[in-house]
Design a protein around this motif. Structure first.
Motif, short mmCIF file in Angstrom:
data_model
loop_
_atom_site.label_atom_id
_atom_site.label_comp_id
_atom_site.label_asym_id
_atom_site.label_seq_id
_atom_site.Cartn_x
_atom_site.Cartn_y
_atom_site.Cartn_z
N ILE A 218 0.80 -1.15 0.13
CA ILE A 218 0.00 -0.02 0.00
C ILE A 218 0.92 1.25 0.14
O ILE A 218 1.74 1.53 0.84
N ASN A 219 0.71 2.10 -0.98
CA ASN A 219 1.26 3.42 -0.99
C ASN A 219 0.49 4.45 -0.47
O ASN A 219 -0.54 4.50 -0.79
N PRO A 220 0.87 5.07 0.81
CA PRO A 220 -0.09 6.15 1.39
C PRO A 220 0.08 7.48 0.85
O PRO A 220 0.19 8.49 1.54
N ARG A 221 -0.14 7.49 -0.66
CA ARG A 221 -0.07 8.72 -1.28
C ARG A 221 -0.61 8.60 -2.83
O ARG A 221 -0.99 7.68 -3.00
N PHE A 222 -0.38 9.64 -3.40
CA PHE A 222 -0.76 9.63 -4.77
C PHE A 222 0.26 8.78 -5.59
O PHE A 222 1.28 8.35 -5.35
N TRP A 223 -0.22 8.10 -6.74
CA TRP A 223 0.50 7.14 -7.52
C TRP A 223 0.76 7.62 -9.13
O TRP A 223 0.24 8.58 -9.48
N MET A 224 1.76 7.06 -9.65
CA MET A 224 2.29 7.52 -10.89
C MET A 224 1.11 7.39 -11.85
O MET A 224 1.02 8.10 -12.81
N GLY A 225 0.12 6.64 -11.65
CA GLY A 225 -0.94 6.19 -12.43
C GLY A 225 -2.08 7.09 -12.09
O GLY A 225 -3.23 7.02 -12.77
N ILE A 226 -1.96 8.49 -11.61
CA ILE A 226 -3.05 9.19 -11.53
C ILE A 226 -3.81 9.71 -12.54
O ILE A 226 -4.77 10.00 -12.85
N PHE A 227 -2.80 9.84 -13.41
CA PHE A 227 -3.47 10.53 -14.92
C PHE A 227 -4.44 9.51 -15.28
O PHE A 227 -5.38 9.81 -15.96
N HIS A 228 -4.00 8.31 -15.30
CA HIS A 228 -4.83 7.14 -15.64
C HIS A 228 -6.40 7.18 -15.04
O HIS A 228 -7.44 7.10 -15.47
N SER A 229 -6.02 7.37 -13.66
CA SER A 229 -7.19 7.30 -12.96
C SER A 229 -8.31 8.38 -13.27
O SER A 229 -9.38 8.19 -13.50
N LEU B 299 17.52 8.63 -13.89
CA LEU B 299 16.40 8.38 -14.55
C LEU B 299 15.42 9.11 -13.97
O LEU B 299 15.14 9.29 -12.64
N PRO B 300 14.10 9.56 -14.63
CA PRO B 300 13.09 10.52 -14.11
C PRO B 300 12.30 9.69 -13.37
O PRO B 300 12.24 8.59 -13.51
N PRO B 301 11.80 10.39 -12.19
CA PRO B 301 10.89 9.67 -11.36
C PRO B 301 9.80 9.00 -12.09
O PRO B 301 9.32 8.02 -11.40
N GLU B 302 9.16 9.55 -13.23
CA GLU B 302 8.15 8.80 -13.86
C GLU B 302 8.46 7.60 -14.18
O GLU B 302 7.85 6.73 -14.57
N LEU B 303 9.88 7.22 -14.34
CA LEU B 303 10.09 5.68 -14.81
C LEU B 303 10.47 4.83 -13.66
O LEU B 303 10.72 3.82 -13.88
N THR B 304 10.75 5.42 -12.65
CA THR B 304 11.10 4.79 -11.26
C THR B 304 10.24 4.51 -10.37
O THR B 304 10.45 3.73 -9.34
N TYR B 305 9.16 5.40 -10.15
CA TYR B 305 8.23 5.45 -9.20
C TYR B 305 6.84 4.99 -9.83
O TYR B 305 6.35 5.18 -10.83
N LYS B 306 5.95 4.39 -8.92
CA LYS B 306 4.58 4.06 -9.28
C LYS B 306 3.56 5.57 -9.27
O LYS B 306 3.97 6.27 -8.37
#
Length: 440
Positions: A287-298, A433-440
């Motif tokens: 569980i990630n207690p924050r926003f996620w990299m897929g927020i655009f998709h959501s 690497l940019p965070p968009e490639l290494t974080y969810k």
């Protein structure tokens, strides 16, 4: 942004990320004045027409006290003169430090997110394992270790294969499936330092990756949607780079069973492994207690979590959330742009020209002359001479056989499109690497 009086003001942290940019887009569309911040001065948010101001603070990880001082200073500086809502949205890992010091900020601004006590029940990873076991949630068996001896004991108890992950890892960093004793030896030899603060040896669960995004209000589930990662980077354990919305019913009971009893208040993203078969229960992995990299998709799937969180923070309750559109596909820009980024970053002359062009563009951007600024920046790129050709060129380069909508490339906020290209080039040039490639 409209020149009309703003409906509210919001400070969003971690301005370098697409996560923060999507939050800004969501709020600005509703008339909220957005202010971005980060510990670097060239950020994605600073390129966006949806962001009114930006400020730089000390790094939260290496200088936490200075970070808190800086944040308080700017919160006070930008306090609205009228009675419009004033909200702080931590967009990434700084949510932990901000939550721990919530009493310091609550009199000045409304903090959108859970308390430190709530976070401690599910983060770091060992805490989630303990909570899941206590609550009887369906999750893989996990054994904590603090050194090589402890890892060997866990391996003997679990048996091969199993998964190893550091306590404080994010976005798949340090996560490795160990299938043989030789693989364990090799991984430890190369990566022992990743586990200096300890780690988990976890039962290896077969199945595909699924992500459930949720918003809870004092332990009650208010908004939700799920997606699967069609592609990841790195392929074995990295963040999703192409996503598809699915029916989230198989995951909801586990979410409520874990986040309900701890009175979770805010957004979260839950990772599952599941074989997709009817009657098979998905296993909760993290569980990630924050926003996620897929927020655009959501958001593109119909559930606008940033706006829902803002409304909950301001009004104390969540407006009725729509159901997500099953089957929606999107993809992240980073991978498809990597070759272009590397081209810019690899040439001293080219990079220098782009940098100079960007500085000149920023001088025009101060008064929001976006098209004029982009023309100046485009001139430094050579072939790209105006905003529309730039947007179309980059968008075309990213589209493939799938009809997945591409993150970021919006005619509504085109300045950010070229800004991301510059920032990613800068990061690659400096070996990161940019965070968009290494974080969810």
């Amino acid at each position: 942004m409209s020149k009309e009086k703003p409906t509210g003001r919001c400070i969003v942290t971690y301005g370098r990320s697409l996560i923060a940019l999507e939050i800004a887009h969501s709020l600005a569309e509703r008339g909220v004045e957005v202010i971005g911040c980060d510990d670097v001065d060239l950020t994605v948010m600073s390129f966006s027409r949806d962001v009114k101001k930006n400020f730089v603070h000390a790094p939260s990880d290496s200088k936490p006290e200075k970070f808190l001082d800086d944040l308080e200073k700017y919160i006070r500086k930008y306090t609205p003169e009228d009675d419009i809502p004033y909200v702080l949205i931590p967009a990434f890992r700084d949510i932990q430090l901000i939550a721990e010091n919530r009493d310091r900020f609550d009199p000045l601004i409304k903090v959108a997110g859970p308390t430190a006590e709530m976070i401690s029940r599910i983060h770091p990873k060992q805490n989630l394992a303990r909570t899941a076991e206590k609550l009887g949630a369906h999750a893989p068996r996990s054994i904590e270790f603090n050194d090589r001896e402890g890892l060997d004991e866990a391996a003997e108890e679990l048996g091969l294969p199993f998964l190893i992950k550091p306590f404080d890892g994010v976005g798949g960093r340090g996560v490795k499936a160990l299938k043989t004793q030789a693989a364990l030896e090799e991984h430890w030899k190369k990566s022992a330092r990743v586990y200096e603060k300890g780690g988990l040896a976890q039962e290896l669960v077969e199945g595909d990756d699924y992500c459930l995004a949720v918003l809870f209000q004092h332990g009650e589930l208010k908004a939700h949607m799920a997606y699967r990662n069609i592609m990841k980077m790195p392929a074995e354990s990295g963040a999703g780079i192409m996503r598809e919305t699915i029916d989230d019913k198989p995951f909801l009971e586990t979410a409520k069973a874990v986040l309900g009893p701890i009175s979770w208040h805010g957004v979260a993203e839950i990772d599952f492994k599941w074989n997709g078969q009817a009657g098979a229960e998905p296993s909760m992995i993290e569980i990630n207690p924050r926003f996620w990299m897929g927020i655009f998709h959501s958001i593109e799937s119909g559930v606008d979590f940033p706006w829902l969180l803002y409304e909950m923070t301001v009004k104390g309750e969540v407006p009725e959330a729509p159901l997500a559109t099953v089957g929606k596909r999107t993809k992240a820009p980073g991978v498809w742009l990597l070759s272009a980024i590397q081209d810019i970053a690899s040439s001293d002359v080219h990079f220098s020209q782009v940098k100079d062009g960007w500085k000149e563009a920023m001088s025009s951007a101060k008064d929001r002359k976006i098209v004029e600024a982009l023309k100046k920046f485009g001139a430094s790129l050579g072939k790209v001479t105006d905003i529309e050709s730039a947007r179309k060129h980059l968008k075309k380069a990213m589209e493939d056989a799938d009809e997945a909508q591409v993150e970021l490339f919006s005619s509504r906020d085109p300045f950010a499109s070229l800004g991301v290209l510059f920032v990613l080039a800068s990061l690659v040039r400096h070996g990161k690497l940019p965070p968009e490639l290494t974080y969810k």
